[in-house]
Scaffold this motif. Structure first.
Motif, PDB file in Angstrom:
ATOM      1  N   GLY A  64       1.915  -4.816   1.614  1.00  0.00           N
ATOM      2  CA  GLY A  64       0.970  -3.709   1.630  1.00  0.00           C
ATOM      3  C   GLY A  64       0.285  -3.560   2.967  1.00  0.00           C
ATOM      4  N   GLY A  65      -0.363  -2.420   3.144  1.00  0.00           N
ATOM      5  CA  GLY A  65      -1.101  -2.183   4.377  1.00  0.00           C
ATOM      6  C   GLY A  65      -2.164  -1.118   4.200  1.00  0.00           C
ATOM      7  N   THR A  66      -3.224  -1.220   4.992  1.00  0.00           N
ATOM      8  CA  THR A  66      -4.280  -0.210   5.004  1.00  0.00           C
ATOM      9  C   THR A  66      -4.599   0.171   6.452  1.00  0.00           C
ATOM     10  OG1 THR A  66      -6.033  -1.900   5.013  1.00  0.00           O
ATOM     11  CG2 THR A  66      -5.328  -1.040   2.863  1.00  0.00           C
ATOM     12  N   TYR A  67      -5.045   1.430   6.609  1.00  0.00           N
ATOM     13  CA  TYR A  67      -5.478   1.898   7.921  1.00  0.00           C
ATOM     14  C   TYR A  67      -6.779   2.665   7.752  1.00  0.00           C
ATOM     15  CZ  TYR A  67      -5.681   4.219  12.433  1.00  0.00           C
ATOM     16  OH  TYR A  67      -6.094   4.662  13.664  1.00  0.00           O
ATOM     17  N   ASN A  68      -7.844   2.178   8.374  1.00  0.00           N
ATOM     18  CA  ASN A  68      -9.172   2.779   8.240  1.00  0.00           C
ATOM     19  C   ASN A  68      -9.294   4.023   9.118  1.00  0.00           C
ATOM     20  OD1 ASN A  68     -10.007   0.741   6.495  1.00  0.00           O
ATOM     21  ND2 ASN A  68     -10.766  -0.534   8.171  1.00  0.00           N
ATOM     22  N   LEU A  69      -9.593   5.139   8.470  1.00  0.00           N
ATOM     23  CA  LEU A  69      -9.887   6.366   9.203  1.00  0.00           C
ATOM     24  C   LEU A  69     -11.353   6.426   9.601  1.00  0.00           C
ATOM     25  CD1 LEU A  69      -7.903   8.889   6.967  1.00  0.00           C
ATOM     26  CD2 LEU A  69      -7.152   7.843   9.117  1.00  0.00           C
ATOM     27  N   SER A  70     -12.196   5.729   8.829  1.00  0.00           N
ATOM     28  CA  SER A  70     -13.630   5.651   9.093  1.00  0.00           C
ATOM     29  C   SER A  70     -14.157   4.443   8.335  1.00  0.00           C
ATOM     30  CB  SER A  70     -14.338   6.926   8.618  1.00  0.00           C
ATOM     31  OG  SER A  70     -14.324   7.007   7.200  1.00  0.00           O
ATOM     32  N   ARG A  71     -15.466   4.291   8.300  1.00  0.00           N
ATOM     33  CA  ARG A  71     -16.048   3.172   7.556  1.00  0.00           C
ATOM     34  C   ARG A  71     -15.874   3.349   6.050  1.00  0.00           C
ATOM     35  NH1 ARG A  71     -22.091   2.129   9.321  1.00  0.00           N
ATOM     36  NH2 ARG A  71     -21.790   0.508   7.745  1.00  0.00           N
ATOM     37  N   ARG A  72     -15.696   4.590   5.589  1.00  0.00           N
ATOM     38  CA  ARG A  72     -15.647   4.848   4.152  1.00  0.00           C
ATOM     39  C   ARG A  72     -14.277   5.297   3.640  1.00  0.00           C
ATOM     40  NH1 ARG A  72     -18.049   8.856   2.308  1.00  0.00           N
ATOM     41  NH2 ARG A  72     -18.402  10.085   4.191  1.00  0.00           N
ATOM     42  N   THR A  73     -13.366   5.632   4.533  1.00  0.00           N
ATOM     43  CA  THR A  73     -12.095   6.222   4.116  1.00  0.00           C
ATOM     44  C   THR A  73     -10.926   5.490   4.763  1.00  0.00           C
ATOM     45  OG1 THR A  73     -13.158   8.386   3.922  1.00  0.00           O
ATOM     46  CG2 THR A  73     -10.750   8.357   4.030  1.00  0.00           C
ATOM     47  N   PHE A  74      -9.911   5.197   3.956  1.00  0.00           N
ATOM     48  CA  PHE A  74      -8.714   4.553   4.503  1.00  0.00           C
ATOM     49  C   PHE A  74      -7.458   5.050   3.803  1.00  0.00           C
ATOM     50  CE2 PHE A  74     -10.230   1.669   1.179  1.00  0.00           C
ATOM     51  CZ  PHE A  74      -9.068   1.368   0.461  1.00  0.00           C
ATOM     52  N   LEU A  75      -6.346   4.942   4.513  1.00  0.00           N
ATOM     53  CA  LEU A  75      -5.025   5.193   3.960  1.00  0.00           C
ATOM     54  C   LEU A  75      -4.428   3.865   3.517  1.00  0.00           C
ATOM     55  CD1 LEU A  75      -3.654   7.578   6.752  1.00  0.00           C
ATOM     56  CD2 LEU A  75      -4.768   8.236   4.607  1.00  0.00           C
ATOM     57  N   TYR A  76      -3.574   3.898   2.499  1.00  0.00           N
ATOM     58  CA  TYR A  76      -2.955   2.665   2.037  1.00  0.00           C
ATOM     59  C   TYR A  76      -1.508   2.905   1.635  1.00  0.00           C
ATOM     60  CZ  TYR A  76      -3.568   4.408  -2.741  1.00  0.00           C
ATOM     61  OH  TYR A  76      -3.526   5.167  -3.886  1.00  0.00           O
ATOM     62  N   THR A  77      -0.733   1.839   1.619  1.00  0.00           N
ATOM     63  CA  THR A  77       0.621   1.862   1.083  1.00  0.00           C
ATOM     64  C   THR A  77       0.950   0.467   0.564  1.00  0.00           C
ATOM     65  OG1 THR A  77       2.937   2.428   1.521  1.00  0.00           O
ATOM     66  CG2 THR A  77       1.749   1.278   3.272  1.00  0.00           C
ATOM     67  N   GLU A  78       1.811   0.409  -0.445  1.00  0.00           N
ATOM     68  CA  GLU A  78       2.264  -0.882  -0.970  1.00  0.00           C
ATOM     69  C   GLU A  78       3.697  -0.745  -1.473  1.00  0.00           C
ATOM     70  OE1 GLU A  78       0.935  -4.492  -3.994  1.00  0.00           O
ATOM     71  OE2 GLU A  78       0.307  -2.442  -4.438  1.00  0.00           O
ATOM     72  N   LEU A  79       4.478  -1.780  -1.210  1.00  0.00           N
ATOM     73  CA  LEU A  79       5.845  -1.874  -1.701  1.00  0.00           C
ATOM     74  C   LEU A  79       5.915  -3.043  -2.685  1.00  0.00           C
ATOM     75  CD1 LEU A  79       7.771  -1.630   1.708  1.00  0.00           C
ATOM     76  CD2 LEU A  79       7.005   0.247   0.252  1.00  0.00           C
ATOM     77  N   GLY A  80       6.646  -2.851  -3.775  1.00  0.00           N
ATOM     78  CA  GLY A  80       6.817  -3.912  -4.754  1.00  0.00           C
ATOM     79  C   GLY A  80       8.240  -3.973  -5.246  1.00  0.00           C
ATOM     80  N   TYR A  81       8.752  -5.192  -5.422  1.00  0.00           N
ATOM     81  CA  TYR A  81      10.104  -5.400  -5.964  1.00  0.00           C
ATOM     82  C   TYR A  81      10.035  -6.553  -6.954  1.00  0.00           C
ATOM     83  CZ  TYR A  81      15.068  -6.652  -6.213  1.00  0.00           C
ATOM     84  OH  TYR A  81      16.333  -6.946  -6.665  1.00  0.00           O
ATOM     85  N   VAL A  82      10.399  -6.284  -8.210  1.00  0.00           N
ATOM     86  CA  VAL A  82      10.376  -7.326  -9.230  1.00  0.00           C
ATOM     87  C   VAL A  82      11.807  -7.634  -9.655  1.00  0.00           C
ATOM     88  CG1 VAL A  82      10.063  -5.679 -11.146  1.00  0.00           C
ATOM     89  CG2 VAL A  82       9.365  -8.073 -11.425  1.00  0.00           C
ATOM     90  N   ARG A  83      12.104  -8.918  -9.752  1.00  0.00           N
ATOM     91  CA  ARG A  83      13.432  -9.388 -10.150  1.00  0.00           C
ATOM     92  C   ARG A  83      13.296 -10.170 -11.450  1.00  0.00           C
ATOM     93  NH1 ARG A  83      17.572 -13.006  -6.391  1.00  0.00           N
ATOM     94  NH2 ARG A  83      19.281 -13.099  -7.896  1.00  0.00           N
TER      95      ARG A  83
END
Length: 397
Positions: free
Chosen positions: A322-341
């Motif tokens: 996963g990862g996050t990127y802060n656009l400001s102190r209150r707002t951020f973008l996020y993404t996550e990848l998951g793989y279950v076996r």
């Protein structure tokens, strides 16, 4: 009627502000998209609310009573940004409590613990901080438990140590069993788990040092009959783990054991078991991972989770990034990848934990073999893998 209630609460804020030392409105909105493979019918792209964290709106306040003691309260609702509905089964399903706090004697709270049920404190040991693919996935949502009728005490900090105890009454003449209408809501449901809340309780010990945190939680949740009848819903949980910070990197490790000695067909809503298996009465769950604050705005997380269910129900391994990127102190973008076996007798998927509960794919019931509110189990099927990815935005106020 719902609009009337909400309007009355908001209109009362101005009045409360005069009576309280402080009243604060707060919240967060999380909206995004998720892509999943291996669901019945193929792959799916979905608009999602709450993949990083459930959207919420709340009001909290404190009144200085003198002598270092304050009266406190908190009202918090879950929100679905995609359709505007509230979640968690009721208007203030996430929390509705009042209490007293004192720096010397600790904090006492009473009311609907909701999403503050003690098992949810395990988010602090989770590298993915209880995102969509995280500590609750392989235990089918067990770490997202909720409880009403709650009494809670948290001690002051002594040499880095803190104790928390929580007791959730069944409100019934039968000691462990619940009364109709006492059920709190869970994520993804409208009526809660079971027709009533059985007695639940738990405690937590936590140690915080300069760069280390250690935590242990014992938690038990009973069904409406007072039994531990489903290892993923009504069970005992023992969880322990820790974190260690080394510069900009934080390491996580943890272990959880679930036990349901009263496992029954009724507890699993008569869900069909895999060939050669019987109902699971125990699950062992372990994980490890790390988070890296790459820059002041960018963070990356990676973790591996593994769970093994007894009585022939197989094992599953979850890999996440996963990862996050802060656009400001209150707002951020996020993404996550998951793989279950999954092994040949396991069918855990990357839904919300309640969308693919225990049982044969395609079963239709409320909590043991099919998606809540759906006729199709969202899991990938026995012995199959599933991949999912999400991207979204979170803003807080």
């Amino acid at each position: 009627m719902k609009r009337t209630i909400i309007a009355a609460v908001l209109m009362s804020i101005g009045v409360m502000a005069h009576a309280q030392s402080s009243v604060t409105m707060y919240g967060r909105l999380d909206a995004g998209l998720q892509y999943r493979t291996g669901v019945p019918g193929g792959n799916v792209l979905q608009a999602e609310s709450g993949d990083w964290g459930e959207s919420e709106f709340g009001i909290k306040g404190a009144e200085d009573l003198g002598g270092g003691t304050k009266a406190i309260f908190k009202l918090e609702m879950g929100l679905n940004v995609m359709n505007g509905n509230f979640g968690n089964g009721s208007l203030f399903g996430r929390e509705a409590r009042v209490g007293l706090t004192n720096d010397t004697y600790g904090t006492f709270k009473i009311g609907n613990a909701g999403a503050a049920e003690i098992s949810q404190d395990s988010w602090d040991l989770d590298p993915q901080l209880m995102q969509q693919y995280a500590i609750a996935t392989l235990v089918r949502g067990r770490n997202w438990a909720q409880a009403g009728n709650s009494v809670e005490y948290t001690s002051p900090v002594f040499a880095g140590l803190t104790f928390k105890g929580q007791y959730d009454l069944a409100n019934s003449s039968t000691w462990n069993a619940g009364s109709p209408g006492s059920a709190p809501g869970q994520l993804g449901t409208t009526s809660g788990f079971g027709s009533a809340q059985g007695r639940s309780d738990g405690f937590k010990l936590q140690y915080n040092g300069p760069s280390i945190e250690l935590q242990a939680i014992y938690d038990e949740i009973r069904d409406q009959y007072g039994k531990f009848s489903n290892v993923y819903l009504y069970s005992r949980s023992i969880l322990a783990g820790g974190t260690y910070a080394l510069g900009s990197v934080k390491f996580y490790v943890g272990y959880q054991h679930l036990a349901a000695p009263d496992a029954s067909e009724a507890g699993y809503d008569n869900a069909a078991t895999p060939v050669g298996a019987s109902l699971p009465t125990a699950v062992d769950h372990e994980w490890g991972g790390a988070s890296w604050q790459v820059t002041s705005a960018t963070a990356l997380t990676a973790a591996i989770y593994h769970a093994n269910a007894n009585n022939g129900n197989g094992n599953a391994t979850l890999y996440t990034l996963g990862g996050t990127y802060n656009l400001s102190r209150r707002t951020f973008l996020y993404t996550e990848l998951g793989y279950v076996r999954n092994s040949s007798t396991s069918n855990i998927g990357l839904g919300n934990g309640y969308g693919d509960p225990y049982g044969t794919s395609g079963a239709t019931n409320g909590n043991g073999g099919g998606a809540v509110g759906s006729s199709i189990n969202e899991g990938p099927g026995y012995g199959r893998s599933q991949f999912a990815a999400n991207v979204g935005i979170m803003t807080q106020f």
